[in-house]
Design an enzyme around this catalytic site. Structure first.
Site, PDB file in Angstrom:
ATOM      1  N   TRP A 169       0.801  -1.228   0.000  1.00 59.24           N
ATOM      2  CA  TRP A 169       0.000   0.000   0.000  1.00 59.24           C
ATOM      3  C   TRP A 169       0.831   1.275   0.000  1.00 59.24           C
ATOM      4  CZ3 TRP A 169       1.897   1.982   4.418  1.00 59.24           C
ATOM      5  CH2 TRP A 169       2.233   1.100   5.460  1.00 59.24           C
ATOM      6  N   LYS A 193      -2.870  -8.226  -7.659  1.00 59.21           N
ATOM      7  CA  LYS A 193      -3.691  -7.840  -6.501  1.00 59.21           C
ATOM      8  C   LYS A 193      -3.120  -6.615  -5.809  1.00 59.21           C
ATOM      9  CE  LYS A 193      -3.849  -8.880  -1.976  1.00 59.21           C
ATOM     10  NZ  LYS A 193      -4.513  -7.709  -1.385  1.00 59.21           N
ATOM     11  N   ALA A 195      -3.097  -3.749  -2.664  1.00 56.27           N
ATOM     12  CA  ALA A 195      -3.286  -3.892  -1.220  1.00 56.27           C
ATOM     13  C   ALA A 195      -4.697  -3.472  -0.834  1.00 56.27           C
ATOM     14  CB  ALA A 195      -2.255  -3.051  -0.477  1.00 56.27           C
ATOM     15  N   GLU A 196      -5.131  -4.030   0.290  1.00 55.99           N
ATOM     16  CA  GLU A 196      -6.510  -3.833   0.738  1.00 55.99           C
ATOM     17  C   GLU A 196      -6.838  -2.360   1.021  1.00 55.99           C
ATOM     18  OE1 GLU A 196      -6.750  -7.055   3.472  1.00 55.99           O
ATOM     19  OE2 GLU A 196      -8.721  -6.398   4.153  1.00 55.99           O
ATOM     20  N   SER A 246       5.769  -7.432   3.130  1.00 55.20           N
ATOM     21  CA  SER A 246       6.538  -7.640   4.360  1.00 55.20           C
ATOM     22  C   SER A 246       7.400  -8.900   4.268  1.00 55.20           C
ATOM     23  CB  SER A 246       5.580  -7.755   5.535  1.00 55.20           C
ATOM     24  OG  SER A 246       4.714  -8.847   5.322  1.00 55.20           O
ATOM     25  N   GLU A 267      10.292  -8.648  -3.085  1.00 54.29           N
ATOM     26  CA  GLU A 267      10.836  -7.359  -2.636  1.00 54.29           C
ATOM     27  C   GLU A 267      10.275  -7.136  -1.241  1.00 54.29           C
ATOM     28  OE1 GLU A 267      12.919  -5.635  -4.412  1.00 54.29           O
ATOM     29  OE2 GLU A 267      12.629  -6.394  -6.438  1.00 54.29           O
ATOM     30  N   CYS A 301      10.112   1.088   1.923  1.00 54.65           N
ATOM     31  CA  CYS A 301      10.935  -0.081   2.268  1.00 54.65           C
ATOM     32  C   CYS A 301      12.413   0.294   2.325  1.00 54.65           C
ATOM     33  CB  CYS A 301      10.703  -1.184   1.259  1.00 54.65           C
ATOM     34  SG  CYS A 301      10.794  -0.589  -0.427  1.00 54.65           S
ATOM     35  N   GLN A 348      -1.576   0.464  11.097  1.00 51.02           N
ATOM     36  CA  GLN A 348      -0.190   0.925  10.900  1.00 51.02           C
ATOM     37  C   GLN A 348       0.154   2.005  11.917  1.00 51.02           C
ATOM     38  OE1 GLN A 348       2.020  -0.550   9.131  1.00 51.02           O
ATOM     39  NE2 GLN A 348       3.671   0.900   9.539  1.00 51.02           N
ATOM     40  N   GLU A 398      11.826  -3.012  11.443  1.00 53.70           N
ATOM     41  CA  GLU A 398      11.281  -2.079  10.457  1.00 53.70           C
ATOM     42  C   GLU A 398       9.968  -1.509  11.005  1.00 53.70           C
ATOM     43  OE1 GLU A 398       9.416  -3.550   6.831  1.00 53.70           O
ATOM     44  OE2 GLU A 398      10.521  -2.047   5.711  1.00 53.70           O
TER      45      GLU A 398
END
Ligand code: NAP
Ligand code: MG
Length: 488
Positions: A169, A193, A195-196, A246, A267, A301, A348, A398
């Site tokens: 996301w 797909k 992200a939600e 993740s 990744e 990331c 998050q 992270e």
């Protein structure tokens, strides 16, 4: 003689709200994009996506289940067999050029929607994300008819088949572009797909692909949950998996693919060291540190989340960094003045707040500017942790938020040892005035990309990816292209 006017920063231009005004066409409900058409999920399931800055629902989105994944893979296989892998490469390239141009034409709308659905400042989605999306399509469009000359060796590359792609996301449309453009250039078809929490720009892209008259089934877009991603990854018709997300989910995917002959690239996470030597240009380094960790709220990331400062300049640099952080505006992502937008979701934000507490409990000293933060929505102030121990959770884990852990070093060797003392190896940064030190440090920091006297710079021609727990394979450039070709 003329006198220059004096500017009063308080009254003349700072903090004047400048909301984005470009209109976005947003439907109340979105379906799955399968075989060139929008359709409901077979099981009728839906979910809502919200604007993290307002907590208001933006749209209802269909949630793909196993039967939908199966339908999408079948559509992608048919399009692969009958159209896309057979098409002259120059024609595939023309489709990609057309997609790139349409993205440029609709860039403003994509930028606004990206900021609404995901929370990133409009300045970033407008000036970084969407231009890079178009750049990726342009770059790989150019390769489509030159593949036979792309790689050394006697064999000509051929496509691998249906690719399953699952994205996160933090850069929703950009991650879609990183994955779609090289796959399509090589003649593969795709089931992707998003992200939600950020499905909307991928669904807008689906509309754009239809407008570009991309043959049905070449790209299928399936919003959904983690289970949707797992169903794509594990579908027997998928020949190559590309995942960004993740490290935990990446490991689970690697385990499930170990018993198959599917190709895959992963990744994953990062915890980059940003190293500032005493001979560096300090003001420039401060800007790079700010960009390194506060860009996109730190949901990056390759964020420079661990700062290593040579001890002799620590106090001066931290004072300058704190002064700079006091100027950062946290607030409405659609305001052009905003530096730090909304945290992508409540979970998050809770994760970041957990680390703010933990870091202090473990003995690091937390500092935040007295910046105002909106009462509604998910927001977090830019945060420093000073005097961090190497073992501190804010140094090791992270966090994926606007949180910077600061440590010091005395010697070059100590800097390298500390920088590499992490399970991750995605990126790094070095700030120094000495060219020789740049070369020495960039060869010692074990990371896929190491920036020198800059940070978070991206280009479609340069490969990106990690060592250790940051992943497998590369995206971008020729390296990224190769992952989508078979040379056997
Ligand atoms: P995530 O939870 O791993 O999710 C990534 C994607 O995988 C989402 O679409 C997610 O769907 C889906 N997913 C969840 N469980 C799955 C499963 N079991 N099988 C297949 N797919 C599954 O990661 P995230 O929290 O969205 O993203 C943040 C992470 O991504 C960070 O660790 C960051 O470092 C990493 N990241 C890496 C890069 C890179 O290039 N190395 C770039 C960006 C981000 P839902 O959205 O429905 O959960
Ligand atoms: Mg959202």
């Amino acid at each position: 003689m003329t006198t220059s006017p004096t500017l009063n920063f308080d009254t003349d231009w700072s903090y004047a709200p400048a909301p984005e005004t470009a209109p976005v066409e947003l439907a109340d409900a979105y379906g799955l994009f399968i075989n060139g058409e929008f359709t409901d999920a077979k099981a009728g399931k839906t979910f809502g996506t919200v604007n993290p800055a307002t907590e208001k629902r933006l749209a209802t989105v269909a949630e793909a289940g196993d039967a939908d994944v199966d339908a999408a893979v079948t559509a992608a296989q048919t399009a692969y067999d009958k159209v896309w892998s057979k098409m002259p490469a120059a024609d595939r390239g023309k489709y990609l050029f057309r997609i790139a141009r349409l993205i440029q034409e609709r860039a403003r709308e994509f930028a606004v929607l990206e900021s609404m659905d995901g929370g990133k400042p409009i300045r970033e989605s407008r000036d970084v994300d969407i231009p890079l999306v178009a750049a990726h399509f342009f770059y790989y469009a150019g390769w489509a008819d030159k593949l036979d000359y792309a790689f050394p060796g006697p064999r000509k590359p051929s496509p691998v088949g249906v690719c399953g792609q699952v994205i996160p996301w933090n850069f929703p449309l950009l991650m879609a572009a990183w994955k779609l453009a090289p796959a399509l250039a090589c003649g593969n078809t795709v089931v992707l797909k998003p992200a939600e929490t950020t499905p909307l720009t991928a669904l807008k892209l689906a509309e754009l692909l239809r407008d570009a008259e991309l043959p049905p089934g070449v790209v299928n877009i399936l919003p959904g949950a983690g289970a949707t991603g797992a169903a794509i990854v594990n579908h027997p018709g998928v020949k190559k998996v590309a995942f960004t997300g993740s490290t935990d989910v990446g490991k689970a995917i690697a385990r499930s693919l170990a018993k198959t002959d599917k190709r895959f690239t992963l990744e994953l996470g990062g915890k980059a060291a940003n190293l500032v030597f005493a001979d560096a240009a300090i003001d420039q380094a401060v800007e790079g540190i700010v960009n390194g960790i506060f860009f996109n709220q730190g949901h990056v990331c390759c964020a420079g989340s661990r700062l290593f400062v040579e001890e002799s300049i620590h106090d001066e640099l931290i004072a300058k960094l704190q002064d700079r952080m006091k100027t950062l505006i946290v607030g409405d992502p659609l305001d052009k003045n905003t530096d730090i937008g909304a945290i992508n979701s409540r979970p998050q934000l809770e994760k970041i707040e957990h680390y703010l507490k933990l870091g202090q409990e473990e003995g690091a000293e937390m500092w935040q500017p007295e910046t105002p933060v909106p009462a509604r929505g998910f927001f977090c102030k830019p945060t420093l942790f000073l005097n961090c121990a190497q073992s501190s959770s804010v140094v090791q884990d992270e966090i994926f938020g606007p949180v910077l852990a600061v440590q010091t070093f005395r010697t070059f060797g100590e800097a390298m040892t500390k920088a590499n003392n992490t399970p991750y190896g995605l990126s790094g940064g070095v700030w120094t005035d000495k060219g020789a030190k740049v070369f020495k440090a960039t060869s010692k920091v074990r990371a896929g990309v190491v920036w020198a006297n800059t940070f978070n710079k991206f280009d479609p021609s340069s490969p990106f990816g990690g060592y250790k727990e940051s992943g497998v394979g590369r995206e971008g450039g020729l390296h990224g292209l190769k992952e989508y070709c078979s040379l056997n």
